[in-house]
Motif scaffolding. Structure first.
Motif, mmCIF file in Angstrom:
data_model
loop_
_atom_site.group_PDB
_atom_site.id
_atom_site.type_symbol
_atom_site.label_atom_id
_atom_site.label_comp_id
_atom_site.label_asym_id
_atom_site.label_seq_id
_atom_site.Cartn_x
_atom_site.Cartn_y
_atom_site.Cartn_z
ATOM 1 N N LYS A 45 18.776 24.631 4.124
ATOM 2 C CA LYS A 45 17.559 25.373 3.772
ATOM 3 C C LYS A 45 16.754 24.612 2.728
ATOM 4 O O LYS A 45 17.313 24.063 1.784
ATOM 5 N N PHE A 46 15.414 24.583 2.912
ATOM 6 C CA PHE A 46 14.546 23.976 1.911
ATOM 7 C C PHE A 46 13.255 24.769 1.773
ATOM 8 O O PHE A 46 12.881 25.537 2.640
ATOM 9 N N LEU A 47 12.615 24.567 0.634
ATOM 10 C CA LEU A 47 11.364 25.230 0.302
ATOM 11 C C LEU A 47 10.313 24.151 0.134
ATOM 12 O O LEU A 47 10.591 23.081 -0.415
ATOM 13 N N PHE A 48 9.103 24.430 0.611
ATOM 14 C CA PHE A 48 7.998 23.509 0.354
ATOM 15 C C PHE A 48 6.719 24.295 0.202
ATOM 16 O O PHE A 48 6.606 25.444 0.630
ATOM 17 N N ALA A 49 5.746 23.670 -0.438
ATOM 18 C CA ALA A 49 4.426 24.264 -0.584
ATOM 19 C C ALA A 49 3.395 23.150 -0.496
ATOM 20 O O ALA A 49 3.595 22.053 -1.034
ATOM 21 N N LEU A 50 2.325 23.437 0.199
ATOM 22 C CA LEU A 50 1.184 22.542 0.253
ATOM 23 C C LEU A 50 0.136 23.109 -0.696
ATOM 24 O O LEU A 50 0.064 24.324 -0.889
ATOM 25 N N GLU A 55 4.344 29.240 -0.793
ATOM 26 C CA GLU A 55 5.609 28.538 -0.564
ATOM 27 C C GLU A 55 6.234 29.029 0.735
ATOM 28 O O GLU A 55 6.153 30.215 1.068
ATOM 29 N N ILE A 56 6.856 28.107 1.459
ATOM 30 C CA ILE A 56 7.513 28.429 2.733
ATOM 31 C C ILE A 56 8.954 27.949 2.643
ATOM 32 O O ILE A 56 9.214 26.825 2.196
ATOM 33 N N VAL A 57 9.885 28.808 3.057
ATOM 34 C CA VAL A 57 11.294 28.434 3.096
ATOM 35 C C VAL A 57 11.695 28.295 4.562
ATOM 36 O O VAL A 57 11.487 29.197 5.366
ATOM 37 N N LEU A 58 12.237 27.128 4.907
ATOM 38 C CA LEU A 58 12.724 26.873 6.264
ATOM 39 C C LEU A 58 14.236 26.724 6.237
ATOM 40 O O LEU A 58 14.786 26.110 5.322
ATOM 41 N N ALA A 73 11.699 30.368 9.700
ATOM 42 C CA ALA A 73 11.325 30.949 8.421
ATOM 43 C C ALA A 73 12.516 31.722 7.868
ATOM 44 O O ALA A 73 13.172 32.462 8.590
ATOM 45 N N ALA A 74 12.798 31.505 6.608
ATOM 46 C CA ALA A 74 13.907 32.215 5.951
ATOM 47 C C ALA A 74 13.295 33.213 4.990
ATOM 48 O O ALA A 74 12.949 32.878 3.872
ATOM 49 N N GLY A 75 13.129 34.414 5.452
ATOM 50 C CA GLY A 75 12.492 35.435 4.621
ATOM 51 C C GLY A 75 10.981 35.298 4.680
ATOM 52 O O GLY A 75 10.442 34.596 5.508
ATOM 53 N N GLY A 76 10.315 35.970 3.800
ATOM 54 C CA GLY A 76 8.859 35.919 3.787
ATOM 55 C C GLY A 76 8.271 36.941 4.746
ATOM 56 O O GLY A 76 8.982 37.666 5.436
ATOM 57 N N LYS A 77 6.957 36.965 4.804
ATOM 58 C CA LYS A 77 6.264 37.976 5.594
ATOM 59 C C LYS A 77 6.010 37.542 7.031
ATOM 60 O O LYS A 77 5.675 38.363 7.871
ATOM 61 N N ILE A 78 6.110 36.256 7.305
ATOM 62 C CA ILE A 78 5.806 35.780 8.650
ATOM 63 C C ILE A 78 7.038 35.168 9.295
ATOM 64 O O ILE A 78 7.845 34.533 8.634
#
Length: 131
Positions: A45-50, A55-58, A73-78
């Motif tokens: 698992k990793f997190l990144f943001a542009l 922030e997006i966790v994959l 996607a690991a969690g989040g709204k989408i």
């Protein structure tokens, strides 16, 4: 919403490409220049943001050696997935394509289609340079 990157040729075996993409810390080298954050959270698992984006966790959801890796996607709204498809052209050459699948309302899909398309194209075109 389903988006596909162009197919790119990599002068590596499917196993080499698969092994590179299986190690999630390698995704940092594939990210676009406008990345503002990249953090490995665990071995899958990793997190990144542009810049200007949330922030997006994959997380690695599925692996089928040496041809497919599914990040989701690991969690989040989408809810979405990023799928790396690796095909053997010959013993030392592979073809790689990224597919993005997400379930978005029409307004959201319209807003993110162009940035996501550009993002997956950047990821896939960075593979030959990074591996």
């Amino acid at each position: 919403m389903n988006l596909e990157s162009p197919k790119i040729s990599v002068k590596k075996s499917p196993e080499d490409v698969f092994n590179f993409l299986s190690d999630i810390k390698n995704f940092e080298s594939l990210m676009p220049e406008n990345i503002s954050k990249f953090e490995v959270l665990s071995e899958d698992k990793f997190l990144f943001a542009l810049k200007g984006m949330p922030e997006i966790v994959l997380k690695k959801k599925e692996v089928i050696p040496p041809n497919k890796i599914v990040l989701g996607a690991a969690g989040g709204k989408i809810d979405f997935s990023l799928i790396a498809n690796i095909e053997q052209i010959d013993p030392e050459t592979s073809e790689v394509k990224l597919d993005f699948n997400g379930d978005f309302n029409p307004m959201m899909a319209m807003m993110i289609k162009s940035p996501i398309t550009k993002f997956i194209e950047t990821l896939v075109t960075s593979i030959p340079k990074s591996i």
